[in-house]
Design a protein around this motif. Structure first.
Motif, PDB file in Angstrom:
ATOM      1  N   GLN A 157       0.836  -1.210   0.000  1.00  6.30           N
ATOM      2  CA  GLN A 157       0.000   0.000   0.000  1.00  6.30           C
ATOM      3  C   GLN A 157       0.873   1.263   0.000  1.00  6.30           C
ATOM      4  N   MET A 158       1.939   1.217   0.763  1.00 10.94           N
ATOM      5  CA  MET A 158       2.866   2.356   0.823  1.00 10.94           C
ATOM      6  C   MET A 158       3.459   2.612  -0.569  1.00 10.94           C
ATOM      7  N   VAL A 159       3.839   1.535  -1.263  1.00  9.67           N
ATOM      8  CA  VAL A 159       4.437   1.680  -2.598  1.00  9.67           C
ATOM      9  C   VAL A 159       3.426   2.248  -3.586  1.00  9.67           C
ATOM     10  N   SER A 160       2.189   1.822  -3.487  1.00 10.61           N
ATOM     11  CA  SER A 160       1.145   2.372  -4.366  1.00 10.61           C
ATOM     12  C   SER A 160       1.035   3.879  -4.185  1.00 10.61           C
ATOM     13  N   ARG A 161       1.107   4.312  -2.943  1.00 14.96           N
ATOM     14  CA  ARG A 161       0.948   5.734  -2.673  1.00 14.96           C
ATOM     15  C   ARG A 161       2.166   6.511  -3.160  1.00 14.96           C
ATOM     16  N   ILE A 162       3.337   5.959  -2.939  1.00 16.36           N
ATOM     17  CA  ILE A 162       4.557   6.613  -3.424  1.00 16.36           C
ATOM     18  C   ILE A 162       4.532   6.720  -4.953  1.00 16.36           C
ATOM     19  N   ALA A 163       4.060   5.666  -5.587  1.00 20.99           N
ATOM     20  CA  ALA A 163       3.980   5.679  -7.064  1.00 20.99           C
ATOM     21  C   ALA A 163       3.072   6.818  -7.535  1.00 20.99           C
ATOM     22  N   ARG A 164       2.031   7.096  -6.770  1.00 20.97           N
ATOM     23  CA  ARG A 164       1.105   8.167  -7.147  1.00 20.97           C
ATOM     24  C   ARG A 164       1.754   9.535  -6.930  1.00 20.97           C
ATOM     25  N   ASN A 183       9.235  -7.684  -5.923  1.00 23.10           N
ATOM     26  CA  ASN A 183       8.153  -7.940  -6.864  1.00 23.10           C
ATOM     27  C   ASN A 183       7.025  -6.919  -6.712  1.00 23.10           C
ATOM     28  N   THR A 184       6.847  -6.399  -5.493  1.00 20.11           N
ATOM     29  CA  THR A 184       5.848  -5.347  -5.294  1.00 20.11           C
ATOM     30  C   THR A 184       6.187  -4.130  -6.156  1.00 20.11           C
ATOM     31  N   LEU A 185       7.447  -3.754  -6.183  1.00 15.90           N
ATOM     32  CA  LEU A 185       7.855  -2.615  -7.010  1.00 15.90           C
ATOM     33  C   LEU A 185       7.549  -2.879  -8.484  1.00 15.90           C
ATOM     34  N   ARG A 219      10.525   0.269 -12.435  1.00 12.82           N
ATOM     35  CA  ARG A 219      11.633  -0.477 -13.019  1.00 12.82           C
ATOM     36  C   ARG A 219      12.733  -0.532 -11.963  1.00 12.82           C
ATOM     37  N   LEU A 220      13.278  -1.725 -11.760  1.00  8.99           N
ATOM     38  CA  LEU A 220      14.394  -1.843 -10.807  1.00  8.99           C
ATOM     39  C   LEU A 220      15.672  -1.426 -11.506  1.00  8.99           C
ATOM     40  N   HIS A 255      10.661 -10.208 -13.060  1.00 12.00           N
ATOM     41  CA  HIS A 255      10.137 -10.998 -11.933  1.00 12.00           C
ATOM     42  C   HIS A 255      11.272 -11.406 -11.010  1.00 12.00           C
ATOM     43  N   VAL A 256      11.052 -11.271  -9.731  1.00  9.44           N
ATOM     44  CA  VAL A 256      11.973 -11.805  -8.720  1.00  9.44           C
ATOM     45  C   VAL A 256      11.085 -12.510  -7.702  1.00  9.44           C
TER      46      VAL A 256
END
Lengths: 243, 243
Positions: free
Chosen positions: A124-131, A199-201, A207-208, B210-211
């Motif tokens: 959820q934190m990553v979703s918000r950061i992405a926004r 994988n969440t990212l 992109r990693l 994928h990781v």
């Protein structure tokens, strides 16, 4: 309010004695590797989640960021940040990162150093950061390594004479709350797998660009206990770009 | 010639009794997760490095690959592959993967299942795979997880009654040769860090897509020892695309 150990005076006093608190970036074992994966700050709007003493905020501003917002759950940390790492264009705000909100496209760079293991819901934190990030924006963070957080105690396994035998891993796939002893105090942290971090990212549109487990730098190996840090991975550094 | 345990008759006999040898893909705990990250094989030229019994070669061909080359260091493995997973368009070749060579742009997909931990120089192998792959081509592989390979023995740490206490990690940043006991035989493997696996791909021009650290599937948890596999990560699955 989220758990906030850093406003506990005993804990804060001990934290303030750590090399990373005394010496800042140069006192943090992972800094030399983290610095390598930082983006170009020139002209950028930067958010630092869990900014602590504000060392990264100051660094970003000194390297050309136009605006830097550092947030932390601990008022004591922010007092220290305002004292040591203030400057025009740097703002510090007291808030749990889960409770922050910003309009879309508010930042070009989001940083977070050793703070996400206090956050219960990472996806959820990553979703918000992405926004909050602009397309092409950078997201760079460090966390305690899943190997380090899995067992819970975050301590070595010793023989009967107190000699280190190895580092224990257990319950790796059971994510969630763990209690560790840090600076002699009980501290709650969230263990999650590497899969969840990376994988969440990927799933949230990042992109990693860097995945680094920092080794202790050669010049720090003579510090107490540092050579043992070659035996286990303690931190994970990740650099990603929002696409 | 590289070390090749699989042509040792005792070892091979034991290996052939494993569920993954008897039942193929469905007998491999990681297959359900690996299958999810495989690319579309339709019309593609596929290379499988360390193909073993050839299960993945057959799968690729059955899913539309036009040409599949499976390579393995063990003639005994390839005999089994030719017996069980032959078909028009599938070729098996006996070779150490470090000694293979192909022109640029020879394959659309490179697979490798649980074989790279036998390879001494991973970055060099990745450079060569990048050359063999066409731009946009896929590279999907599984390896033993760095947590699993670091200590060396690949065994749990037990109490005096033989009960599992935890899984030991040690010498994580000291990459290189380890000797483990697998199926009662000494087997040499190379430990490397997660940084080496993932950052090498990024540095050699791959995009990570994928990781995944596969957990034991729910329907396998009743098999002997499988529930303990929730306690440590044993494998790492990676999907990447050459840019």
């Amino acid at each position: 309010m989220k758990e906030n150990k850093y406003d506990n005076p005993v804990f804060f006093e001990k934290y303030s004695q750590m090399l990373r608190s005394q010496k800042g970036l140069e006192g943090a074992g992972e800094w030399s590797e983290l610095e390598k994966i930082l983006p170009d700050f020139a002209g950028k709007r930067v958010l630092d989640l869990g900014c602590g003493y504000g060392w990264h905020c100051k660094y970003a501003r000194d390297h050309g960021a136009v605006r830097v917002l550092g947030t932390d759950i601990s008022e004591k940390m922010l007092e220290a940040a305002r004292l040591r790492n203030a400057g025009p264009g740097i703002e510090y705000r007291c808030a749990a990162m889960e409770e922050l909100d910003f309009p879309e496209d508010s930042f070009d760079i989001v940083l977070s150093s050793l703070a996400f293991h206090y956050v219960r819901d990472f996806p959820q934190m990553v979703s918000r950061i992405a926004r909050w990030l602009t397309p092409g924006g950078s997201f760079v963070f460090s966390v305690e390594h899943p190997v380090f957080t899995a067992y819970g105690s975050q301590d070595w396994y010793y023989d009967e004479n107190g000699k280190i035998l190895h580092f224990p891993v257990d319950n790796y796939y059971y994510e969630g709350y763990r209690e560790a002893i840090f600076l002699g105090e009980k501290v709650g942290k969230y263990h999650r797998t590497l899969t969840t971090y990376l994988n969440t990212l990927l799933e949230k549109g990042f992109r990693l660009v860097h995945v680094v487990e920092p080794q202790p730098p050669a010049e720090m190996l003579s510090l107490p206990g540092m050579r043992d840090e070659m035996r286990r991975p303690m931190m994970l550094l990740v650099g990603a770009v929002k696409e």
